[in-house]
Design an enzyme around this catalytic site. Structure first.
Site, PDB file in Angstrom:
ATOM      1  N   MET A  11       0.889  -1.115  -0.111  1.00 39.94           N
ATOM      2  CA  MET A  11       0.344   0.147  -0.012  1.00 39.94           C
ATOM      3  C   MET A  11       0.817   1.057   0.113  1.00 39.94           C
ATOM      4  SD  MET A  11      -3.177   0.817  -0.135  1.00 39.94           S
ATOM      5  CE  MET A  11      -4.058  -0.222   0.580  1.00 39.94           C
ATOM      6  N   ASP A  12       0.873   1.982  -1.070  1.00 41.57           N
ATOM      7  CA  ASP A  12       1.713   3.273  -1.062  1.00 41.57           C
ATOM      8  C   ASP A  12       1.005   4.423  -0.265  1.00 41.57           C
ATOM      9  OD1 ASP A  12       3.044   1.872  -2.603  1.00 41.57           O
ATOM     10  OD2 ASP A  12       2.679   2.597  -4.581  1.00 41.57           O
ATOM     11  N   GLY A  38       3.605  -1.801  -4.708  1.00 40.35           N
ATOM     12  CA  GLY A  38       4.341  -2.938  -4.724  1.00 40.35           C
ATOM     13  C   GLY A  38       4.885  -3.165  -6.287  1.00 40.35           C
ATOM     14  N   ASN A 181      17.734   0.548 -13.607  1.00 42.50           N
ATOM     15  CA  ASN A 181      18.009   2.100 -13.857  1.00 42.50           C
ATOM     16  C   ASN A 181      19.371   2.146 -13.552  1.00 42.50           C
ATOM     17  OD1 ASN A 181      18.496   2.154 -11.092  1.00 42.50           O
ATOM     18  ND2 ASN A 181      16.412   3.049 -10.768  1.00 42.50           N
ATOM     19  N   GLY A 219      14.637   7.302 -17.358  1.00 42.02           N
ATOM     20  CA  GLY A 219      13.348   8.145 -17.108  1.00 42.02           C
ATOM     21  C   GLY A 219      13.327   9.213 -18.073  1.00 42.02           C
ATOM     22  N   GLU A 220      13.545  10.552 -17.952  1.00 34.40           N
ATOM     23  CA  GLU A 220      13.258  11.385 -18.987  1.00 34.40           C
ATOM     24  C   GLU A 220      14.163  11.320 -20.271  1.00 34.40           C
ATOM     25  OE1 GLU A 220      15.385  15.244 -17.310  1.00 34.40           O
ATOM     26  OE2 GLU A 220      13.243  15.282 -17.135  1.00 34.40           O
ATOM     27  N   GLY A 248       8.937   2.541 -13.849  1.00 35.84           N
ATOM     28  CA  GLY A 248       9.556   1.578 -13.995  1.00 35.84           C
ATOM     29  C   GLY A 248       8.861   0.191 -14.249  1.00 35.84           C
ATOM     30  N   ASP A 249       7.980   0.036 -13.450  1.00 38.67           N
ATOM     31  CA  ASP A 249       7.082  -0.888 -13.265  1.00 38.67           C
ATOM     32  C   ASP A 249       6.056  -1.072 -14.181  1.00 38.67           C
ATOM     33  OD1 ASP A 249       8.290  -1.594 -10.811  1.00 38.67           O
ATOM     34  OD2 ASP A 249       6.718  -0.411  -9.777  1.00 38.67           O
TER      35      ASP A 249
END
Length: 293
Positions: A11-12, A38, A181, A219-220, A248-249
């Site tokens: 849970m974020d 998650g 990354n 990323g960008e 990323g997910d």
């Protein structure tokens, strides 16, 4: 497209802040929200929304968060029959700066109670899959055991090596596609990753250790990929960034779907880049994806 995911469910708890808090600093959050997260769950929900049949192996807690997380996965079309209830549900405490950047503190909870015995009991779901998605928010022995099952059957393994940590050569040799990354790539190789030449050297080192292909998310700045016969950079789509949490997910879930559709590595990366670009325009790590994907 039958994809197995072995990984984490969180849970974020998201706190909007002017900037990422510094050591010794106290900031007032201007907004607080709760999202499902998650890395494993985020990847599973992405793949499910893109048309895959997703079987998830993992844990939630014996608490309200756990029940809510299960209901969310089921509503998104993810098969939750192999998810156990034990301990407390994992949590991510996220600072989201006005710039869109984030800082995350993880509480592993039930995720660190995913065992090799649990994977063994559900190994048929891995063996019946067209791809296995893994991350590192569950115990490393469990990740390694799940990978060994897939490797024995010749099933492609996509490993997102996050959070950053060392990985055994034995596990690396089983990985079809590794998706670090820049920071994670540096941890894995001990090499700098600032230029394309440095990325080439670091990725080549991992391929020499048996990794089929390395796809570095930047990323960008897009992504960089390398396997035994090609390499290159793919530019990111320019979008209005609201929240990079879970980007990323989304990339990993979409990459698995692209490969399962029979697309080439480069085509799959382009597809995953489009999905990830949309994801960062939405709040939360599991945005609803448009049917156009």
């Amino acid at each position: 497209m039958n994809i197995a995911v072995v990984g984490s469910i969180n849970m974020d708890l998201v706190y909007q802040v002017p900037h990422i808090v510094k050591a010794g600093e106290t900031l007032h959050s201007t907004k607080h929200e709760m999202f499902f997260g998650g890395k494993g769950a985020n990847q599973a929900v992405t793949a499910g929304q893109l048309g895959a049949d997703v079987n998830f192996i993992g844990n939630v807690g014996v608490d309200v968060f756990g029940e809510q997380a299960l209901q969310n996965l089921q509503a998104r079309g993810v098969n939750t029959s192999a998810i156990k209830k034990v301990g407390l549900t994992g949590q991510a405490i996220i600072q989201l700066a006005d710039s869109g950047e984030n800082s995350i503190v993880l509480f592993a909870g039930a995720n660190f109670l995913v065992t090799t015995e649990q994977i063994q009991a559900e190994r048929s779901k891995i063996e019946a899959s067209n791809a296995l998605l893994l991350q590192l928010e569950i115990p490393m022995p469990t990740v390694e055991f799940a990978a060994s099952i897939a490797a024995q059957k010749g099933i492609p393994i996509i490993l997102n090596p996050a959070p950053a940590q060392e990985i055994s050569n034995s596990l690396l040799s089983k990985v079809s596609i590794l998706t670090p990354n820049e920071t994670e790539l540096e941890v894995l190789t001990g090499l700098k990753t600032e230029t394309d030449a440095e990325l080439y050297q670091a990725c080549s080192l991992l391929v020499q250790k048996g990794v089929g292909a390395v796809v570095v998310t930047l990323g960008e700045k897009g992504s960089y990929y390398l396997n035994s016969h090609e390499h290159g950079r793919i530019q990111a789509n320019q979008v209005n960034v609201k929240d990079t949490t879970g980007a990323g997910d989304a990339f990993n879930g979409a990459l698995a779907v692209g490969l399962c559709k029979g697309h080439s590595l480069k085509e799959s990366i382009l597809y995953a880049s489009e999905v990830a670009a949309f994801a960062v325009t939405q709040m939360g790590a599991q945005p609803t994806l448009p049917s156009s994907f």
